[in-house]
Design an enzyme around this catalytic site. Structure first.
Site, mmCIF file in Angstrom:
data_model
loop_
_atom_site.group_PDB
_atom_site.id
_atom_site.type_symbol
_atom_site.label_atom_id
_atom_site.label_comp_id
_atom_site.label_asym_id
_atom_site.label_seq_id
_atom_site.Cartn_x
_atom_site.Cartn_y
_atom_site.Cartn_z
ATOM 1 N N LYS A 1 39.949 93.247 59.146
ATOM 2 C CA LYS A 1 40.036 92.088 58.265
ATOM 3 C C LYS A 1 39.848 90.771 59.027
ATOM 4 C CE LYS A 1 43.198 94.488 55.093
ATOM 5 N NZ LYS A 1 42.306 94.685 53.947
ATOM 6 N N ASP B 1 54.201 92.290 57.068
ATOM 7 C CA ASP B 1 52.838 92.774 56.866
ATOM 8 C C ASP B 1 51.908 91.583 57.042
ATOM 9 O OD1 ASP B 1 50.374 93.553 55.915
ATOM 10 O OD2 ASP B 1 51.108 94.359 54.018
ATOM 11 N N HIS C 1 51.800 95.180 49.186
ATOM 12 C CA HIS C 1 50.744 96.184 49.207
ATOM 13 C C HIS C 1 51.398 97.552 49.332
ATOM 14 C CE1 HIS C 1 47.369 98.488 50.907
ATOM 15 N NE2 HIS C 1 46.546 97.530 50.480
ATOM 16 N N GLN D 1 46.952 90.107 55.794
ATOM 17 C CA GLN D 1 46.208 89.025 55.153
ATOM 18 C C GLN D 1 46.489 87.655 55.770
ATOM 19 O OE1 GLN D 1 43.869 89.535 53.029
ATOM 20 N NE2 GLN D 1 44.242 91.690 52.565
ATOM 21 N N CYS E 1 45.772 98.058 45.391
ATOM 22 C CA CYS E 1 46.873 98.746 46.078
ATOM 23 C C CYS E 1 48.182 97.974 45.910
ATOM 24 C CB CYS E 1 46.573 98.959 47.546
ATOM 25 S SG CYS E 1 45.192 100.077 47.855
#
Length: 406
Positions: A224, A198, A121, A201, A361
């Site tokens: 999220k 990261d 991302h 997700q 993104c």
């Protein structure tokens, strides 16, 4: 998991959009919020709204307890060793920028290497581009396999004695690829490099234990994972955080200030300048309670089932390309022939179906895929197979609308 009962906790799902029952398939962008989270935020503002850490009055103490209590919930949720390793931020983007600036720029020199993947991302790419420009470091990319996965042997080959930082998504927001973070961490540490993950997700969908994974830094966002917007977390190993200079300075994070110099508080507060997002942290704590009640293993199993079901349902629609590996997190990214993804999303919206369209993104990944944009349907604990059936029916209608034939 009783999905019918779970859905009752999400009032926004009980509505019609364009005359159709809402089918919300955009949780990878932001998840919906259960009543318990909404009420926790409302209760803070109604009953004990106050600043934290500063006051000795009752409301200030209650607000501080709520804020720091949320930090302890985060610590347990991600398996951190101490609350000193849990830094509240505005979200994943802020957390990664903090590391790229405060750690990266202080520890990178000309010729050092930062290793990434093409699936990152922009939030886990641009901060490293800027750090490289500021220090003379070099960006390198692990090659991807044709199905959108990475090979551990390629990681081993790409890491050299010059590699100082490896930054990698735990789960791709486009492909659903679940990267082998624990194995990557072992390779990274053999070269005395550090690994930033990261987790935007992954944290909402998988059981995450940062200690077991071996991550040096781990970043994620509250919105999220059924929490509010504007709150996120940076996990960092204590010894790394202690050696980082603050990303921001000002109130809250100081120990002593004189005319010409200042000293910082201990962790975690030295990295949390200014009045924090108190309501957001309390809301995130409530979100963690909600997810724990359901069980992360149950959530992951449900999403795996939905992803498999969606791949099968969409594969039966001709002229539709699905991107990413078969084994994936709970999302499906696709394109329909020559129809632009924005047109696909517009037709689906007319049917009450919310999907994401664009480059997500992740423009370097779009380049790797050979497309300018894609459509993405992403699933969460409140989604059902019937909603995937509605998506498939909506895509068939889209195909007919644009003149395609079966």
């Amino acid at each position: 998991m009783n999905i019918s009962d779970i859905r009752k906790h999400f009032p926004i799902l009980d509505q019609e959009v364009n005359g159709h029952p809402l089918v919300y398939l955009d949780s990878a962008a932001t998840s919906q919020k259960p009543i318990s989270v909404i009420e926790a935020i409302d209760r803070y503002y109604r009953e004990y709204n106050s600043n934290v850490h500063r006051g000795v009055h009752t409301l200030g103490t209650k607000a501080t307890d709520g804020y720091e209590g949320a930090r302890e919930k985060v610590r347990r949720f991600i398996g951190a060793a101490s609350t000193e390793e849990v830094i509240f931020t505005r979200g994943t983007t802020t957390a990664i920028n903090m590391v790229a600036h405060s750690y990266g720029r202080a520890n990178l020199s000309e010729g050092d290497e930062i290793l990434l993947t093409p699936m990152e991302h922009h939030a886990n790419l641009i901060p490293w581009q800027q750090a490289a420009k500021a220090t003379g470091a070099v960006l390198k990319y692990v090659p991807m396999q044709p199905d959108g996965t990475i090979c551990l042997e390629d990681v081993k080959e790409m890491i050299t004695p010059q590699t100082k930082i490896v930054a990698m998504a735990h789960v791709s927001n486009v492909l659903g690829t679940i990267n082998p973070i624990k194995e990557v961490a072992e390779v990274v540490h053999q070269q005395d490099a550090i690994l930033l993950v990261d987790g935007a997700q992954s944290t909402p969908h998988l059981s995450v234990n940062v200690t077991d994974l071996g991550a040096d830094f781990y970043a994620f966002s509250g919105h999220k994972m059924v929490g509010p917007t504007g709150i996120g977390v940076l996990y960092g190993k204590k010894e790394l955080l202690e050696n980082m200079e603050p990303f921001e300075t000002g109130g809250e994070m100081i120990d002593f200030v004189d005319y010409y110099d200042a000293s910082w508080k201990e962790l975690p507060w030295k990295l949390e300048a200014g009045t924090p997002v108190i309501a957001g942290a309390i809301g995130l704590g409530a979100a963690i309670d909600f997810l724990n009640d359901i069980g992360m293993e149950n959530i992951h199993a449900h999403e795996e089932e939905l992803a498999d079901y969606a791949q099968q349902a969409l594969s039966e629609i001709g002229d539709l390309t699905i991107y990413g590996p078969k084994e994936r997190a709970g999302l499906v990214t696709f394109n329909m022939g020559d129809v632009h993804p924005h047109d696909v999303a517009t037709v689906l919206d007319a049917e009450g179906i919310a999907v994401r369209a664009g480059h997500h993104c992740a423009q370097p990944l779009m380049k790797w895929l050979g497309v300018s944009a894609t459509a993405r349907a992403s699933f969460y604990l409140y989604n059902t197979k019937e909603e995937i059936d509605a998506l498939a029916a909506g895509l068939k209608k889209t195909k007919e609308y644009f003149g395609h034939v079966f």
